[in-house]
Structures are given as structure tokens and as C-alpha cells.
Write a protein that holds these residues in place. Sequence first.
Motif: not given
Length: 687
Positions: A674, A631, A591-593, A661, A652, A664-665, A647, A642, A644
Motif C-alpha cells: 500500500l 475495488a 486496485i484504486c478507489k 480498502l 480513504y 482491495a487488500c 491510501v 496487489v 493499493v
Amino acid sequence: MINPTEAREREYLEEVKTKLGDALERIDARVRRYAQEIQEQKTYLWENRAEMDHAEKVSTRQAVTQSVMTGEVILENKRRIQKLMPSPYFGRFDFTEHSRTQPLPVYVGIHAFFDEDQKSNLIFDWRAPISTLFYDCEIGKAHYQSPDGEIAGDIALKRQYRIRNGKMEFMLESGLNIVDDVLQQELSRASDERMKNIVATIQRDQNAIIRNEHSQVLIIQGVAGSGKTSIALHRIAYLLYQFKDSLTSKDILILSPNRVFADYISNVLPELGEEQIEETELESLAHELLDYQYKFQTFFEQNDLLLKNNDESLQRRIQIKSSLDFLKKLNEFAQHVEDTSFCPEDLMVRRRLVPAWFIQEAYEKARNMPMSERLARVATVIEKNMGIYYNKDLTAQDRAELKASIKKMSKSRTLRSAYKEFYEWLGEPELFKPAKNSILEYADVFPLIHLKMRLEGLKKSYKHVKHLLIDEMQDYTPVQYAVIARLFPCKKTILGDANQSVNPFGSSTAESIKTVFTQAYCAKLCKSYRSSYEITQFAQRIAPNAELIAIERHGEPPLVLGFGSQKAETEKIRAMIRAFPNRGYRTMGIICKTQKQAEHLHKALQSEECSVHLLGMRSASFVQGVVICTAQLAKGLEFDCVIVPQVSDDHYSTAMDKSLLYVACTRAMHELALTFVGKVTPFIPHE
């Protein structure tokens, strides 16, 4: 007592399966008979069409239609029984009404099954009134509401079963509503490519929401992983069961955040024996309402722009247009336009004077109508009064001339010019800033629609919708809710989580939504079931929520892994992907920003040994295996594992980043990792 032991319960399961099999054979025989009758009727109609009079033809066609309809009902019953075969029921309780001496063993399943030989229900539908005792009551005194009133009695025994592929895996004696053992085992299972029904593990607070029949607007504020979407879908299934004579799947509409999410939840209602429900996105609705005449940013594009550029003026525009005060000012302006756009004059109709004061009075009385309807109403009032006071009937030409004269008294504006004028009237013309190539900013779309509704009215009607389900409620603004309220004057189920907004500059809470739907009832779901205790506690330190209760299902603590280079970080992610199939899991989310980050990482990871699926806003389905997405797109979805990536503190750093964030978590069920290069974001909790 019926079936006192586990051995006897296993024997009883085989008896029930036999009865289900017999019922299927009887149905198949009936279907064959109906098919033969229909064919014979069609053949008779064709061969004798020349000799038959009209009445006989109509009668024969009606008989064919009736036979087809009866056959469809039988086939639907067959489909329900087929769904019962792998797992006929999941629970049982013995209930003795106070007016009786013998207990009734109530086996609860996904559908009811009536045994024609015994003339009794062997299985009760989970939505039946009596079945609520399974979810809400412990052993002892109990009561439920039936169509005939309250039924009181005693529960002497409760059991739960896991039956799969026709085999009983276990049976548990239970004094509580749903014992943790069953729930824990269900939660520890690997995720799937579709959301599943949860009828076997519905909790008491969830059951109350599902069976709420009376609230015109029900708002469900649920923490991450509380099952709010699943509960809302089960509520729809319950309402379809309870009001089957007045509510069908065609009467319900779901507003979902994107097509991937719509696909992800598409399995629940068919699993519960209901037809699939129409689904649309807010942006599709906007195009329809604006007659496809305006180009505008999507919600996804707006958020992507916010993430790329920390543009404070854009943030301010979104924040102002997402406030309750903005909605109030927009309504005041619409009223101002209506009050100043009409300048009545004395008018001669059929050589009779219609004074300006009379025209103004008729205009004022039609205050609650859109402008076009309002002007038409004024013309109608004048025509009626011509008949009453002057005994004059207007011709079609008279009416056309009258309407044209009334229209000339109104100052015409284009919708776009009126919208631009609003910001000048507000004293802040800089708040209206079309995006590149005159494309509207997303924050302007629904204010424009709201103004259109007030000034022009709408051609499109959604009155056929009897129940509207809105997911991700926190991502809608007060103006959007005001538009929805006018479009859909029906019952609504609205759900979401204020803590999971992907855009903190334009989000809503249950409290702000209640200012639009003043009669709304708000229910809270505070227990989080999705993630292990360790993952939930980790996410809690990113965005604390004092109301959240983490379920005690333990797993591996989240990993926070730092690397000296992006190449090393990517190689570690590739290694985790390679190891994933051997972990016994089905889904992994990377899961990316931003979408750009997701695309770059997908390109770097994609190889013959690593099959990775990239999801974007145009994606139409959710898939098993390894998925890369943002996300924003992952909201509402869940994954066994997951990752991420990236980070770092420079990636972020803003309030919006922090929200993403957290989202995503909280997608992770069992494992969370992460990764970063350089310095980790300050949002990552430290022990």
C-alpha cells in the motif's frame, strides 16, 4: 493389495494412460465409420430422391439425424477422455463393503473412465456417490448414500497425487480428508487469468455444500478467499451430473456483478466437462423488465457518485430504499392503489343488469393478480355468469365492449406517476429525486420494477430457468430479492460476504435475505484460503471478522510505503511493475478507489517498458499481467500481487472507503503493498 508402492503407482499411471490412448483410437475409428455412414446415407438420399416416396425419405432423414446424434455423444466422450490424459486422477481410496471381502480401489478423477476390456471403472467421477468418501472420510469405518440406499464398509488406504502433463509429481499417503501438504502446494501456486477447478482440494464443509440437493434456496455466506464462487460453480456441475435427465446447462442462469467477473469464472464449468452457462447482469435484466423505456444509473455509477460527493441526502435515499421496511411500505402502497383504483358501477350486458356489488366481488377474488390480468379476470367471470344464469353467449363484439367498460372503471396511472405518488403517500416526496436529465437513480430502478409487477404484470417470463445462481449477494437489496423471487420461482444458490459490500448504505446480509426466502438454508464458509496468513491478518485489522479462520500459509508481510510526492509514489509503483515479471508470478492488480483515479494512474504508468491493462465497467475480459481497476470491479477476482495506491487519510476516510480498502487488500494471494503521500489513512492497521 493393488499398487502397494509409489513405484507401482507410477507404473499403473502409465497403464491407465495407455488404456486412455487406446480408447481414443477406438473412438476415432468409430467417428470415421459414422462419418462415412452419414455421407453414404446423404448420397443415397440425394441420388434416389426422385424414386423415393415420402415415408422412405423421412426414414432416411431420421437415420441420418440419429447417426449425427450418436456421433456427437461419441465426440463428447472423446473430449472427456482428452481432459483426463494430462491428469487422469488425483486421489485414491480402498473401500471394502461389509458384504464383500475384497477391497475396491477407487481412483477419483475429474471424469469417470470405464475400461471396456476389464468391464469396470478405472476412474470414478468426483461427483459420483462413492467419491464423497474421498472428501468426507478418514481411514476406518465409512458409509455413503447410493441410489440403492446406504452402503457401509471400511476404508483401508487413502492416497493423493499430483499428476501434470501425464507425469506423477508426488504421491502422499493420507489418513485425513485432504491433507494440508496438497492444499498448501496448490495455494502457493501463481494465479491464472481464469478461475480453476478445485476438485483435488475440496474440503469437507465445501463438499457438503456442493452435494446439497434438497435446499430450494441455499445461501452461502463465505469470508473473503473462502472459495465460495468456485464452490457454487462446482455445485452447479454436481447438480448437472446428478440430475442429468432433468437438468441441462440451458436450464441454469448466473447473475454476475459484471462482464469481467463473468469472463474470469467462465473456465470452471468447461474444465469440469459441462457446457458454458448463460450469464447476465442485474442491470441487463432491469432494462428487459422495463421494456427499455427508462434510462437509469448503473450500480457502478451510483457508487462512483457516492465516492466523489459525500452526499448525505443521497446516502439516506439509498439506505431507506434498501431496507426491509421500505419493501413492506411499497407492498402496502401497491395494495392501496389496487383497492382505490377500481370504482365499479352497474353495467348492462346484452340488456341484462350486472350489479356493481357483483363486479366488486369478482375484483376482490382476483386480488393476487396484476391489475391488467385482474380486470381481464373480472370480464371473464361476468361472461361465464351470463351463460350460467341468463343462458346468454357473448359475441366477440360483446366481449370487447365488456372489457372496455370494465377498464373504464379503473383509474389509469402511468407507472412513473404511480411511483412518484408512492412517495407522496409515504409522506416523503423528497425521496424521489431523478438524477440529471431525468435519469432514474439506481436505487429507484427495482422499486419501480416491483411496482410494475404488482400493478401491470410482466410480459417477460423466466420460467425456463430451473436454477439461478446469484453472486455478490451483499450488493442486492430486499426489493431486488423480492423481484428476483417473483421472476424466478426455481431453486437458487445465493452467495457472498456481508463484509465485502462496496456500498454500506445499500447492502444485505444472509439474515435479511432469509426474510424474502423464508425457507432458505444458510451455510457458512469461514476458512480463508486465498491470501497468506500475514495478508489475511492485515486485512482483519481493517475490518475484523471474528468468524474468519486464516489458513497457515506464510509469506511476506504487507508493505505500507509513504512518499514525499505523488511523482515519487508513481515511480515506486513503476519500479514494482518492472520487477514483477522476475518474481515468478502471473498477475498483479493495482486496485484504486475510483475509476477516475484508475484512469489517471494508468496514463501515468503506461510506457513501452510497462505494459498495464486498464479495466472498466465496459471491459469484457480478465487478462494476465498487470491490471489497474477499481475495488468494485476487483471483487471476486484474485491476483498474485496487489498494490493499493493513494491510501492517504484524505482519500480513504469514510465507511464506504473502508469497505473498498478491505476488498482491495483481500484480492492479494502472495504479496500486498500500500502506498501513500502525506498522512496514511487511519484504517491501515498499526503494529
